[in-house]
Design a protein around this motif. Structure first.
Motif, PDB file in Angstrom:
ATOM      1  N   PHE A 247       0.836  -1.207   0.000  1.00 23.42           N
ATOM      2  CA  PHE A 247       0.000   0.000   0.000  1.00 23.42           C
ATOM      3  C   PHE A 247       0.872   1.259   0.000  1.00 23.42           C
ATOM      4  CE2 PHE A 247      -2.151   3.400   2.343  1.00 23.42           C
ATOM      5  CZ  PHE A 247      -3.305   3.548   1.585  1.00 23.42           C
ATOM      6  N   LEU A 248       1.894   1.258   0.833  1.00 18.94           N
ATOM      7  CA  LEU A 248       2.735   2.445   0.960  1.00 18.94           C
ATOM      8  C   LEU A 248       3.567   2.663  -0.313  1.00 18.94           C
ATOM      9  CD1 LEU A 248       3.024   4.555   3.115  1.00 18.94           C
ATOM     10  CD2 LEU A 248       5.082   3.425   3.926  1.00 18.94           C
ATOM     11  N   LYS A 249       4.007   1.573  -0.940  1.00 20.07           N
ATOM     12  CA  LYS A 249       4.714   1.718  -2.214  1.00 20.07           C
ATOM     13  C   LYS A 249       3.803   2.371  -3.254  1.00 20.07           C
ATOM     14  CE  LYS A 249       8.147  -2.002  -2.054  1.00 20.07           C
ATOM     15  NZ  LYS A 249       8.583  -3.282  -2.657  1.00 20.07           N
ATOM     16  N   TYR A 250       2.544   1.913  -3.267  1.00 25.86           N
ATOM     17  CA  TYR A 250       1.588   2.478  -4.222  1.00 25.86           C
ATOM     18  C   TYR A 250       1.342   3.950  -3.900  1.00 25.86           C
ATOM     19  CZ  TYR A 250      -2.823   3.397  -6.579  1.00 25.86           C
ATOM     20  OH  TYR A 250      -3.813   3.959  -7.344  1.00 25.86           O
ATOM     21  N   MET A 251       1.211   4.277  -2.627  1.00 26.47           N
ATOM     22  CA  MET A 251       0.993   5.667  -2.229  1.00 26.47           C
ATOM     23  C   MET A 251       2.186   6.544  -2.601  1.00 26.47           C
ATOM     24  SD  MET A 251      -2.009   6.129  -0.884  1.00 26.47           S
ATOM     25  CE  MET A 251      -2.586   5.024  -2.176  1.00 26.47           C
ATOM     26  N   SER A 252       3.385   5.980  -2.467  1.00 28.78           N
ATOM     27  CA  SER A 252       4.589   6.723  -2.826  1.00 28.78           C
ATOM     28  C   SER A 252       4.615   7.027  -4.322  1.00 28.78           C
ATOM     29  CB  SER A 252       5.837   5.923  -2.434  1.00 28.78           C
ATOM     30  OG  SER A 252       7.015   6.590  -2.861  1.00 28.78           O
ATOM     31  N   LEU A 253       4.259   6.021  -5.126  1.00 31.41           N
ATOM     32  CA  LEU A 253       4.206   6.224  -6.580  1.00 31.41           C
ATOM     33  C   LEU A 253       3.121   7.227  -6.963  1.00 31.41           C
ATOM     34  CD1 LEU A 253       4.622   2.521  -7.794  1.00 31.41           C
ATOM     35  CD2 LEU A 253       6.283   4.378  -8.050  1.00 31.41           C
ATOM     36  N   LEU A 254       1.976   7.121  -6.295  1.00 34.34           N
ATOM     37  CA  LEU A 254       0.879   8.046  -6.570  1.00 34.34           C
ATOM     38  C   LEU A 254       1.272   9.475  -6.204  1.00 34.34           C
ATOM     39  CD1 LEU A 254      -2.038   8.304  -7.547  1.00 34.34           C
ATOM     40  CD2 LEU A 254      -2.789   7.917  -5.191  1.00 34.34           C
ATOM     41  N   LEU A 255       1.944   9.614  -5.079  1.00 34.90           N
ATOM     42  CA  LEU A 255       2.395  10.937  -4.637  1.00 34.90           C
ATOM     43  C   LEU A 255       3.419  11.503  -5.617  1.00 34.90           C
ATOM     44  CD1 LEU A 255       2.167  13.069  -2.472  1.00 34.90           C
ATOM     45  CD2 LEU A 255       3.899  11.869  -1.142  1.00 34.90           C
ATOM     46  N   GLU A 256       4.321  10.650  -6.106  1.00 36.34           N
ATOM     47  CA  GLU A 256       5.306  11.088  -7.096  1.00 36.34           C
ATOM     48  C   GLU A 256       4.608  11.613  -8.354  1.00 36.34           C
ATOM     49  OE1 GLU A 256       8.927   9.308  -9.897  1.00 36.34           O
ATOM     50  OE2 GLU A 256       7.874   8.000  -8.486  1.00 36.34           O
ATOM     51  N   SER A 257       3.567  10.885  -8.775  1.00 39.62           N
ATOM     52  CA  SER A 257       2.829  11.286  -9.963  1.00 39.62           C
ATOM     53  C   SER A 257       2.137  12.632  -9.761  1.00 39.62           C
ATOM     54  CB  SER A 257       1.790  10.212 -10.320  1.00 39.62           C
ATOM     55  OG  SER A 257       0.985  10.628 -11.385  1.00 39.62           O
ATOM     56  N   LYS A 258       1.527  12.821  -8.586  1.00 42.45           N
ATOM     57  CA  LYS A 258       0.832  14.077  -8.295  1.00 42.45           C
ATOM     58  C   LYS A 258       1.820  15.240  -8.210  1.00 42.45           C
ATOM     59  CE  LYS A 258      -2.580  14.291  -5.404  1.00 42.45           C
ATOM     60  NZ  LYS A 258      -3.694  14.674  -6.307  1.00 42.45           N
ATOM     61  N   ILE A 259       2.997  14.988  -7.624  1.00 42.57           N
ATOM     62  CA  ILE A 259       4.021  16.036  -7.533  1.00 42.57           C
ATOM     63  C   ILE A 259       4.496  16.426  -8.927  1.00 42.57           C
ATOM     64  CG2 ILE A 259       6.368  16.548  -6.758  1.00 42.57           C
ATOM     65  CD1 ILE A 259       5.786  14.734  -4.329  1.00 42.57           C
ATOM     66  N   GLN A 260       4.683  15.394  -9.788  1.00 43.76           N
ATOM     67  CA  GLN A 260       5.124  15.651 -11.160  1.00 43.76           C
ATOM     68  C   GLN A 260       4.110  16.538 -11.885  1.00 43.76           C
ATOM     69  OE1 GLN A 260       8.039  13.569 -12.463  1.00 43.76           O
ATOM     70  NE2 GLN A 260       8.156  15.407 -13.721  1.00 43.76           N
ATOM     71  N   LEU A 261       2.827  16.205 -11.733  1.00 40.22           N
ATOM     72  CA  LEU A 261       1.781  16.999 -12.377  1.00 40.22           C
ATOM     73  C   LEU A 261       1.744  18.418 -11.825  1.00 40.22           C
ATOM     74  CD1 LEU A 261      -1.156  14.410 -12.568  1.00 40.22           C
ATOM     75  CD2 LEU A 261       0.116  15.389 -14.491  1.00 40.22           C
ATOM     76  N   ALA A 262       1.876  18.535 -10.493  1.00 40.92           N
ATOM     77  CA  ALA A 262       1.852  19.851  -9.863  1.00 40.92           C
ATOM     78  C   ALA A 262       3.024  20.704 -10.335  1.00 40.92           C
ATOM     79  CB  ALA A 262       1.883  19.704  -8.347  1.00 40.92           C
ATOM     80  N   MET A 263       4.194  20.072 -10.473  1.00 42.22           N
ATOM     81  CA  MET A 263       5.370  20.811 -10.935  1.00 42.22           C
ATOM     82  C   MET A 263       5.202  21.271 -12.377  1.00 42.22           C
ATOM     83  SD  MET A 263       8.523  18.674  -9.278  1.00 42.22           S
ATOM     84  CE  MET A 263       9.742  19.738 -10.056  1.00 42.22           C
ATOM     85  N   GLU A 264       4.629  20.408 -13.224  1.00 42.97           N
ATOM     86  CA  GLU A 264       4.392  20.794 -14.614  1.00 42.97           C
ATOM     87  C   GLU A 264       3.392  21.939 -14.685  1.00 42.97           C
ATOM     88  OE1 GLU A 264       5.835  19.814 -17.415  1.00 42.97           O
ATOM     89  OE2 GLU A 264       7.215  18.606 -16.216  1.00 42.97           O
ATOM     90  N   LYS A 265       2.364  21.877 -13.832  1.00 46.06           N
ATOM     91  CA  LYS A 265       1.371  22.945 -13.798  1.00 46.06           C
ATOM     92  C   LYS A 265       2.015  24.253 -13.348  1.00 46.06           C
ATOM     93  CE  LYS A 265      -2.899  24.399 -11.536  1.00 46.06           C
ATOM     94  NZ  LYS A 265      -3.890  24.084 -10.478  1.00 46.06           N
ATOM     95  N   ASN A 266       2.831  24.174 -12.286  1.00 44.19           N
ATOM     96  CA  ASN A 266       3.508  25.375 -11.791  1.00 44.19           C
ATOM     97  C   ASN A 266       4.465  25.947 -12.842  1.00 44.19           C
ATOM     98  OD1 ASN A 266       2.195  25.150  -9.360  1.00 44.19           O
ATOM     99  ND2 ASN A 266       3.893  24.157  -8.307  1.00 44.19           N
ATOM    100  N   LYS A 267       5.142  25.045 -13.562  1.00 50.60           N
ATOM    101  CA  LYS A 267       6.068  25.485 -14.607  1.00 50.60           C
ATOM    102  C   LYS A 267       5.316  26.216 -15.704  1.00 50.60           C
ATOM    103  CE  LYS A 267       9.565  23.691 -17.813  1.00 50.60           C
ATOM    104  NZ  LYS A 267      10.237  22.458 -18.315  1.00 50.60           N
ATOM    105  N   LEU A 268       4.156  25.653 -16.083  1.00 49.40           N
ATOM    106  CA  LEU A 268       3.340  26.289 -17.123  1.00 49.40           C
ATOM    107  C   LEU A 268       2.819  27.645 -16.657  1.00 49.40           C
ATOM    108  CD1 LEU A 268       1.988  26.120 -19.879  1.00 49.40           C
ATOM    109  CD2 LEU A 268       0.093  24.890 -18.817  1.00 49.40           C
ATOM    110  N   GLU A 269       2.362  27.705 -15.396  1.00 51.20           N
ATOM    111  CA  GLU A 269       1.877  28.969 -14.850  1.00 51.20           C
ATOM    112  C   GLU A 269       2.989  30.010 -14.803  1.00 51.20           C
ATOM    113  OE1 GLU A 269       0.211  27.914 -11.105  1.00 51.20           O
ATOM    114  OE2 GLU A 269      -1.728  27.292 -11.955  1.00 51.20           O
ATOM    115  N   ASP A 270       4.199  29.577 -14.452  1.00 50.78           N
ATOM    116  CA  ASP A 270       5.341  30.501 -14.426  1.00 50.78           C
ATOM    117  C   ASP A 270       5.651  31.027 -15.822  1.00 50.78           C
ATOM    118  OD1 ASP A 270       5.627  30.227 -11.709  1.00 50.78           O
ATOM    119  OD2 ASP A 270       7.224  28.721 -11.830  1.00 50.78           O
ATOM    120  N   GLN A 271       5.553  30.137 -16.818  1.00 52.47           N
ATOM    121  CA  GLN A 271       5.803  30.562 -18.190  1.00 52.47           C
ATOM    122  C   GLN A 271       4.759  31.567 -18.648  1.00 52.47           C
ATOM    123  OE1 GLN A 271       5.825  26.780 -20.204  1.00 52.47           O
ATOM    124  NE2 GLN A 271       8.039  26.501 -19.968  1.00 52.47           N
ATOM    125  N   ILE A 272       3.499  31.320 -18.266  1.00 49.97           N
ATOM    126  CA  ILE A 272       2.421  32.253 -18.629  1.00 49.97           C
ATOM    127  C   ILE A 272       2.645  33.599 -17.959  1.00 49.97           C
ATOM    128  CG2 ILE A 272      -0.042  32.729 -18.375  1.00 49.97           C
ATOM    129  CD1 ILE A 272      -0.530  29.720 -18.728  1.00 49.97           C
TER     130      ILE A 272
END
Length: 476
Positions: free
Chosen positions: A128-153
């Motif tokens: 369960f914790l491995k899955y949560m870690s992977l899920l958290l990594e995915s959410k962080i990746q998406l959040a970083m891409e969103k923040n990067k796009l917002e910074d570019q805008i």
């Protein structure tokens, strides 16, 4: 460390896991700072944990999958907080981002029941914790891409805004200055603006200027050229559509320009080319400040400042029934007409010098200016393509010129053959006035003192008062 994990959803994420497992959760970043926690650790966010703790060793040494009785763990036995630490057991899993450990997520047992549950369900909780870690990594990746796009805008918005703040340059002609002053006054209004003028006069630049000095300047201005989009697509581009709205519609639907421009400015260029059936829907949107996507059932509230532009005569189009009369009066609240360049000849050399600087930098040239003979022809030319034509010609000349000054031989044929006075569509008074102005403008270049002006009046056979009156009339 970069603030990769300091995202708003991290604490909510920890609380959600805690409620599912009925156990406490904590998350540590790469700098060993606690950035999320439940139970007793909820009150200790921001504190730094010891380097020699279990979580510290996972981050510093890359240990994988740690679980067990904290009283028996080697890392726990040597931890500086062992004498007052309340953890009885835990599971810890590294959080990765692009192959690098950026933190640790842990499930903590603070009492005997939690400890027993953790140890009994070891295998399932590890997965369960491995899955949560992977899920958290995915959410962080998406959040970083969103923040990067917002910074570019934001960078684009700031760059555009700073350009217009730093350089109000659309012209120095008296009429243009009056227009810019008007734009400053109405910038924060929500009333619709219609900018008219010939092609190439800078209607889009004026729209950008209005946005840049408005209270919406921190949002990206959205533009659409109504004449450049196929008639059957204008409506979907403006208002968007839902999935399955028509054959060929995107699977997830499409967000229209009005939604994208919410809280900002929407620039409708060439509005005279908008199809009649779309004009009707646009009128309703402007009146209700709500849109409906094609194929949608729900209304979406919007807050959009609309600026329109056209080089067509909308009043004539209304008479000819090619533009809706009700829409014309709805959008024409603040009309602004940009004069053609031939009617603001005092701006021509300002523009030329401005564009020379731009293309000197862009093309790595060092053109210093324009000869008097070339200046006469450039100022006398009628510029049917207005500022856009002038800019293109300066760019062309900068590409081919080898000397330091633009001369007659460097000008395109349509200008070099021009005698400075175009008599088409002009009466005798206008032609003579143009000629008189050019003569006085040339003579005044060498005049610096009152005595020299008196001498000039005498040579011209006119009184000093007459000379001063003519100079004032021609803004010389």
């Amino acid at each position: 460390m970069e603030k990769i994990l300091e995202l708003e959803f991290i604490q909510n994420y920890a609380m959600a896991i805690s409620s599912i497992l009925e156990a406490d959760v904590t998350i540590i970043d790469k700098e060993l700072k606690r950035i999320a926690g439940t139970g007793e650790y909820k009150e200790k966010l921001g504190e730094k944990i010891p380097n020699d703790s279990l979580f510290g060793e996972i981050i510093l040494k890359g240990y994988e999958n740690n679980i067990g009785n904290c009283l028996e763990k080697e890392a726990c036995l040597k931890c500086e907080k062992k004498n007052y630490c309340k953890e009885l057991a835990n599971i810890a899993e590294p959080i990765y981002l692009n192959g690098e450990i950026i933190g640790v997520i842990g499930i903590i047992a603070f009492n005997k029941n939690q400890k027993q549950c953790l140890l009994e369900k070891k295998a399932s909780l590890e997965e369960f914790l491995k899955y949560m870690s992977l899920l958290l990594e995915s959410k962080i990746q998406l959040a970083m891409e969103k923040n990067k796009l917002e910074d570019q805008i934001k960078e684009v918005i700031n760059s555009q805004s700073n350009e217009f703040k730093r350089n109000k340059y659309i012209g120095m002609n008296k009429k243009i200055i009056e227009i810019l002053n008007l734009c400053d006054k109405i910038a924060n209004s929500t009333s619709t603006i219609v900018i008219t003028g010939e092609s190439g006069t800078g209607k889009d630049l004026l729209a950008k200027y209005i946005h840049s000095v408005s209270n919406r300047k921190d949002e990206l201005m959205i533009s659409i050229n109504c004449g450049a989009i196929p008639e059957n697509l204008v409506e979907s581009e403006l208002f968007g559509y839902e999935e399955g709205a028509f054959t060929g519609a995107k699977k997830k639907g499409h967000i229209g320009k009005f939604e994208l421009a919410n809280k900002s400015t929407l620039f409708l260029d060439e509005i005279g080319d908008m199809p009649l059936h779309v004009q009707k829907k646009l009128l309703r949107v402007l009146q209700e400040q709500k849109i409906e996507r094609i194929g949608g059932k729900d209304s979406i509230s919007i807050d959009v400042r609309v600026i329109c532009a056209t080089n067509k005569n909308l009043e004539e189009m209304v008479k000819n029934k090619t533009f809706r009369e009700d829409l014309y009066y709805r959008i024409n609240v603040i009309p602004i007409e940009i004069p053609a360049l031939r009617n603001r000849k005092d701006d021509i050399m300002n523009f030329i010098n401005y564009f020379i600087k731009i293309y000197n930098k862009k093309l790595k040239k060092n053109i210093l200016g324009v000869t008097r003979e070339a200046e006469k022809l450039l100022v006398g030319y009628e510029w049917p393509g207005n500022v856009r034509e002038l800019r293109n010609i300066i760019e062309y000349i900068e590409n081919i010129l080898e000397g330091s000054y633009i001369d007659v031989k460097d000008l395109p044929s349509q200008i070099s053959k021009n005698n400075g006075i175009n008599i088409l569509n002009r009466n005798l008074s206008e032609i003579m006035g143009e000629y008189e102005k050019n003569i006085l403008q040339e003579l005044m270049k060498e005049i610096k003192t009152v005595e020299e002006k008196d001498l000039l009046a005498e040579k011209l056979g006119i009184s000093r008062a007459t000379l001063y009156r003519k100079l004032s009339f021609y803004n010389l």
